[in-house]
Write an enzyme that holds these catalytic residues in place. Structure first.
Site, short mmCIF file in Angstrom:
data_model
loop_
_atom_site.label_atom_id
_atom_site.label_comp_id
_atom_site.label_asym_id
_atom_site.label_seq_id
_atom_site.Cartn_x
_atom_site.Cartn_y
_atom_site.Cartn_z
CB ILE A 1 -1.01 0.07 1.18
CG1 ILE A 1 -0.31 -0.16 2.53
CG2 ILE A 1 -2.15 -0.91 0.98
CD1 ILE A 1 -1.19 0.17 3.73
CB ALA B 1 -3.19 -3.42 4.21
CB SER C 1 -2.28 -6.96 12.86
OG SER C 1 -1.80 -8.29 12.74
CB THR D 1 -7.63 -1.91 16.88
OG1 THR D 1 -7.54 -2.56 18.14
CG2 THR D 1 -6.58 -0.80 16.87
CG ASP D 2 -10.51 -3.00 21.37
OD1 ASP D 2 -9.36 -3.23 20.91
OD2 ASP D 2 -11.11 -3.82 22.10
CD GLU D 3 -4.45 -3.49 20.94
OE1 GLU D 3 -3.36 -2.89 20.92
OE2 GLU D 3 -4.55 -4.71 20.86
CE1 TYR E 1 -2.22 -3.01 15.09
CE2 TYR E 1 -3.10 -3.20 17.32
CZ TYR E 1 -3.28 -3.25 15.94
OH TYR E 1 -4.51 -3.55 15.42
CE LYS F 1 -5.38 -0.37 12.73
NZ LYS F 1 -5.55 -0.75 11.29
CE LYS G 1 -2.10 -10.54 15.80
NZ LYS G 1 -1.92 -10.74 14.43
N PRO H 1 -4.68 -18.86 18.81
CG PRO H 1 -4.61 -17.99 16.65
CD PRO H 1 -4.94 -17.63 18.05
NE ARG I 1 1.76 -8.03 24.06
CZ ARG I 1 0.62 -8.34 23.43
NH1 ARG I 1 -0.47 -7.62 23.62
NH2 ARG I 1 0.58 -9.37 22.60
#
Ligand code: NAD
Ligand code: DAU
Length: 329
Positions: free
Chosen positions: A56, A76, A79, A118-120, A145, A149, A184, A187, A268
């Site tokens: 992009i 895109a 993330s 995102t809600d972040e 991140y 965003k 993530k 998973p 983290r």
């Protein structure tokens, strides 16, 4: 045109659009980074679907693709928070510069944009705070991140106000479901168990995330494309708050293991405590509602998908765990 359509949410969205909108053609525009996977789009109708492999940030290629479409849905992004803490630059480049390029193409050709966020961007809430994020909550991002965003959302808002582009924004909570990269949380834990290791819980594990099935996120986006008011921001969430420890215990239970069979690992840095979404605007104004209201059932089918698709995740798993080993997580 779907930017990032070879990633987790983007590919689920493309599948839904091709199923539910028989008259629509979809062009996926994706750089196929480590997070994008061509096989996520296997089996789609070649008459109605095409893939442009490009970045992009490449304005010329982007312009040519945008000129040929009616609507751009912009997924895109880089993330993953842990990656942003280790190497922030790709986040600044793709999430901020890349979104700027998308906006310029939209402005040049007068197309409609839906920007996925995102809600972040709102930062985090205390564990016992009764409030949830709402469209008028002040931005207060914590990580590289989420701050990139938030920056991208600000650019979209500025282009709406200054250049009257036709755009909407959505901010969604944590997604789960098939095709999610094994870096993530959910998973990673499922595939750790499938590879004979223990799930890894960061820090005290009381952090809360507001889980939504990826199909519900995608149906929310389609609802906004159909009925959303231009210039508006909609929050997407399904009242799925769970602590990380609860989620790990549930995964262990569903996979036939003792609920305490997990490891605690390094936390983290700057780890956000809690996210929670108030999706009333989307529900009441546009009539959207989530389908996956039983988290345990949604998790069960997600576990089955990873059990049935080892060839999809095995290669990325090895590389991902090497990265985590270096981080001590
Ligand atoms: P993902 O990492 O699985 O996919 C990202 C996709 O973007 C990949 O296909 C990748 O190849 C592509 N991409 C990355 N950089 C690119 C570039 N410079 N040019 C073109 N393509 C590029 O991400 P995801 O989890 O599917 O998230 C998609 C979007 O949804 C992101 O904007 C993210 O911020 C947002 N979001 C994610 C969640 C979540 O829980 N995963 C929740 C809310 C919002
Ligand atoms: O809230 C929406 C956001 O959700 C999206 O914008 C991001 O793109 C998406 O990655 C996700 O961000 P999180 O940082 O919340 O998701 P992640 O899956 O990385 O981690 C979820 C929680 O689980 C978080 O509190 C950290 C914790 N965790 C994560 C991993 C990978 C663990 O305890 N153990 C782990 O192994």
């Amino acid at each position: 045109m779907v930017t990032g359509g070879a990633g987790f949410i983007g590919s689920n969205f493309v599948r839904m659009v091709l199923d539910e909108r028989p008259g629509w053609q979809v062009n996926v525009y994706d750089a196929l980074t480590y997070a994008g996977n061509k096989t996520n789009l296997d089996g789609l109708d070649g008459q109605r679907f095409s893939l442009t492999q490009a970045d992009i940030c490449d304005q010329r290629t982007l312009d040519a693709a945008v000129r040929n479409c009616d609507i751009v849905v912009h997924f895109a992004a880089e993330s993953h928070n842990d990656n942003s803490l280790a190497f922030p630059w790709p986040f600044v480049n793709t999430n901020i510069v890349g979104t700027f390029r998308v906006l310029e193409a939209i402005r040049r050709y007068g197309k409609r944009l839906h920007h996925i966020s995102t809600d972040e961007v709102y930062g985090d809430l205390e564990l016992d705070d009764p409030t949830k994020f709402a469209p008028d909550t002040a931005y207060n991002p914590s990580s590289p991140y989420s701050s990139t965003k938030a920056s991208s959302d600000m650019l979209v808002r500025a282009w709406i106000r200054s250049f009257s582009i036709q755009a909407t924004i959505s901010n969604c909570s944590n997604n789960y479901g098939p095709y999610q990269h094994v870096e993530k949380f959910i998973p990673r834990q499922i595939t750790e168990i499938l590879e004979g290791r223990k799930p890894k819980l960061y820090g005290h594990g009381k952090n809360i995330r507001d889980w939504i099935h990826v199909e519900d996120h995608c149906s929310g986006i389609l609802t906004i494309l159909d009925k959303g008011r231009l210039g508006e921001t909609y929050l997407i969430g399904a009242d799925g708050e769970k602590s990380n420890q609860e989620v790990i215990e549930l995964i262990l239970e569903l996979m036939g293991k003792p609920r305490d069979d997990f490891e605690r690992v390094n936390d983290r840095p700057g780890h956000d405590l809690r996210y929670a979404i108030n999706a009333d605007k989307l529900k009441h104004e546009l009539g959207w509602k989530p389908k996956y209201t039983d988290f345990k059932q949604g998790l069960k089918t997600t576990i089955e998908w990873y059990i049935n698709n080892p060839s999809w995740w095995k290669l990325q798993k090895t590389k991902t765990e090497v990265k985590y080993q270096r981080l001590g997580r």
